[in-house]
Design a protein around this motif. Structure first.
Motif, short mmCIF file in Angstrom:
data_model
loop_
_atom_site.label_atom_id
_atom_site.label_comp_id
_atom_site.label_asym_id
_atom_site.label_seq_id
_atom_site.Cartn_x
_atom_site.Cartn_y
_atom_site.Cartn_z
N UNK A 1 48.88 68.27 42.28
CA UNK A 1 50.20 68.70 42.72
C UNK A 1 51.26 67.80 42.08
N UNK A 2 52.12 68.39 41.24
CA UNK A 2 53.17 67.62 40.60
C UNK A 2 54.32 68.54 40.22
N UNK A 3 55.48 67.95 40.08
CA UNK A 3 56.66 68.66 39.59
C UNK A 3 56.72 68.54 38.07
N UNK A 4 56.98 69.63 37.35
CA UNK A 4 57.04 69.52 35.89
C UNK A 4 58.28 68.81 35.39
N UNK A 5 59.30 68.67 36.24
CA UNK A 5 60.57 68.08 35.80
C UNK A 5 60.80 66.67 36.32
N UNK A 6 60.03 66.25 37.30
CA UNK A 6 60.20 64.91 37.86
C UNK A 6 59.60 63.86 36.93
N UNK A 7 60.29 62.75 36.75
CA UNK A 7 59.75 61.67 35.94
C UNK A 7 58.70 60.90 36.72
N UNK A 8 57.52 60.78 36.13
CA UNK A 8 56.47 59.93 36.66
C UNK A 8 56.32 58.80 35.63
N UNK A 9 56.75 57.62 35.98
CA UNK A 9 56.88 56.58 34.97
C UNK A 9 58.11 56.87 34.12
N UNK A 10 57.95 56.83 32.81
CA UNK A 10 59.08 57.02 31.90
C UNK A 10 59.34 58.48 31.54
N UNK A 11 58.38 59.35 31.81
CA UNK A 11 58.50 60.73 31.35
C UNK A 11 58.14 61.72 32.44
N UNK A 12 58.70 62.91 32.33
CA UNK A 12 58.22 64.05 33.11
C UNK A 12 57.17 64.79 32.28
N UNK A 13 56.46 65.71 32.91
CA UNK A 13 55.51 66.56 32.19
C UNK A 13 56.24 67.34 31.10
N UNK A 14 57.45 67.80 31.42
CA UNK A 14 58.22 68.57 30.45
C UNK A 14 58.60 67.73 29.24
N UNK A 15 59.11 66.53 29.46
CA UNK A 15 59.60 65.74 28.33
C UNK A 15 58.47 65.13 27.51
N UNK A 16 57.40 64.69 28.15
CA UNK A 16 56.31 64.04 27.42
C UNK A 16 55.42 65.04 26.71
N UNK A 17 55.08 66.13 27.39
CA UNK A 17 54.04 67.03 26.88
C UNK A 17 54.63 68.32 26.32
N UNK A 18 55.39 69.04 27.13
CA UNK A 18 55.85 70.36 26.69
C UNK A 18 56.85 70.26 25.53
#
Length: 506
Positions: free
Chosen positions: A195-212
């Motif tokens: 369970x995670x938000x694609x737009x929330x930053x976890x550490x330095x990046x969100x899923x969207x910014x780091x991966x997508x």
């Protein structure tokens, strides 16, 4: 013409109702024209830097990614899916029960945290690298993987981008990237439950910014020289919990990714297709995760599922906004003898489960022309989830196509006994598991060629490309799982599909 922003304008103009939805469905069904026959595509699996760096299999040897492309091209496959694996690290179990084994050594599919991460932890950060599972000591797994850096992102873009660019140069017509995350601690956490938000930053990046965004940049750069290539981007392979609980955020992400890619391509290029990818059961990854009994019993329990935190309307809009819905399509059969329309048993069971979320496959794929991509397809020939137990009967292989054999191929662990066969696939003795797999692919080719039975919207079928499912022999260096007979079935099917269309009947 570019697709309207995820069709969300439609919903905002007139809130959907079941009556309106069914009316549009009726019109769309009546107007359904002939369509191309779905082709078999191949999967190039990228599980870590050992799969995209050159020289891993010897000095001067191409990367495993490029080697896989060579194999697919030689088999008459023009559609390729790059299955790219990233990793998550989390903070560990939030409320471990008394006596909890933090090594997860004896965990099963129902184990708190070890397998089922739903509401059991929080994501700490995203990683692009994790040591291979068999090289990570058990006592080191709780350490997890290191957070991705900008330098790692740049290196990833260069090497993976080079392979995807190679696919364009080789003439592959359809390129799809399917991204997913695996457990950075190597404790077998199931991504579907994360369970995670694609737009929330976890550490330095969100899923969207780091991966997508990284993958989007690669896709745009790779096709700059070609306006003919059809791009497709699957945003979250087999990750259900995140889309069922953050559907509205995922719609915003989908819009940004689609607009970002299309705005950087020529007006003559086809619009990118954006998809979501669900597991073939336990769609939300949030309920009775460890249950392994009959599907009917699981469905009967769904009345007890807590959906109070889900926004059904946003979930419906997300499914309608996708250009395609990816499904992990390991289709079980009750026996080795079956009818063609039995291939739709998985879709029927999916429809039943979707109904608990106020959804229907036929409605999703009708008025909004959302297609189905079989993101994973094949017969693994295993008889348990251990990855070490070969099936010995056709019935075992038929009932558990999602079970297979992992690790290095040997004649002893090969349920298909391909070691006994020559280069043409001619074998001195019959093997029931091998014969079932050959028949399975042959019959599925016929099913696709007739346009399905009650469901008619499969656009592409990606044969899985690792372990004993790798019937195309894509993943190096050991391609001993491949079967020349099935390869020829796929080659002939794809050749025929390019010459024909089908007009499915309701």
């Amino acid at each position: 013409m570019k697709r309207m922003n995820s069709l969300r304008q439609f919903f905002r103009i007139k809130p959907p109702t079941w009556v309106a939805f069914n009316l549009v469905l009726t019109v769309a069904t009546r107007c359904h024209a002939s369509t191309d026959i779905a082709q078999f595509g191949g999967t190039v699996f990228l599980g870590g830097d050992w799969d995209w760096l050159p020289g891993i299999d010897g000095e001067g040897v191409k990367s495993r990614c490029e080697q896989g492309l060579d194999r697919l091209a030689s088999h008459g496959v023009s559609r390729v899916q790059f299955a790219v694996t990233f990793f998550w690290d989390d903070i560990g179990p939030l409320n471990p029960p008394e006596g909890f084994d933090f090594s997860c050594k004896n965990a099963d599919l129902g184990s708190y945290y070890c397998y089922n991460r739903f509401n059991a932890t929080k994501v700490s950060h995203w990683c692009f690298h994790r040591p291979p599972f068999d090289q990570m000591p058990l006592d080191a797994r709780s350490v997890g993987c290191a957070e991705v850096t900008n330098d790692e992102i740049d290196s990833f873009k260069y090497h993976v981008g080079s392979c995807i660019q190679k696919a364009v140069e080789m003439g592959f017509e359809d390129l799809e990237v399917n991204v997913r995350v695996d457990d950075g601690k190597s404790l077998e956490g199931w991504r579907n439950t994360l369970l995670f938000s694609p737009t929330q930053e976890y550490g330095q990046f969100s899923y969207e910014t780091a991966i997508l965004n990284t993958i989007a940049d690669i896709l745009v750069e790779s096709v700059q020289s070609s306006d003919d290539v059809q791009l497709a981007f699957t945003l979250q392979g087999e990750m259900g919990a995140t889309i069922f609980f953050f559907a509205d955020e995922w719609m915003d992400v989908m819009d940004r990714i689609r607009d970002g890619i299309d705005s950087q391509r020529s007006e003559d290029a086809p619009p990118v297709k954006i998809g979501i990818h669900q597991n073939n059961a336990k769609l939300c990854g949030c309920f009775q995760v460890g249950f392994e009994g009959p599907h009917d019993e699981y469905i009967a329990m769904l009345d007890d599922m807590d959906t109070s935190l889900m926004d059904f309307e946003s979930i419906r809009q997300l499914y309608a906004s996708a250009d395609y819905l990816g499904i992990s399509a390991y289709i079980p059969m009750k026996s080795a003898t079956f009818d063609l329309c039995d291939f739709e048993g998985l879709l029927e069971r999916t429809d039943i489960e979707l109904s608990y979320f106020n959804l229907s496959l036929k409605e999703i794929t009708g008025p909004f022309d959302t297609r189905l991509h079989y993101s994973e397809f094949g017969v693994g020939g295993g008889s348990s989830n251990s990855g070490k137990t070969p099936a010995v009967t056709a019935t075992q292989a038929a009932r558990y196509p999602y079970y297979g054999i992992h690790g290095k191929h040997t004649c002893e662990n090969d349920p298909f006994r391909m070691c006994e066969c020559d280069a043409m696939g001619i074998c001195p003795t019959e093997n029931p598991v091998r014969e079932y797999r050959r028949s399975y692919f042959d019959q599925f080719s016929t099913y696709l060629s007739q346009g399905g039975c009650r469901y008619h919207n499969i656009e592409v079928v990606y044969v899985w490309g690792t372990g004993s499912w790798d019937v195309l022999g894509v993943y190096p260096p050991d391609r001993s799982w491949e079967d020349p007979v099935v390869i020829e079935t796929i080659r002939q099917h794809n050749l025929n599909a390019t010459r024909q269309t089908v007009s499915p009947l309701e």
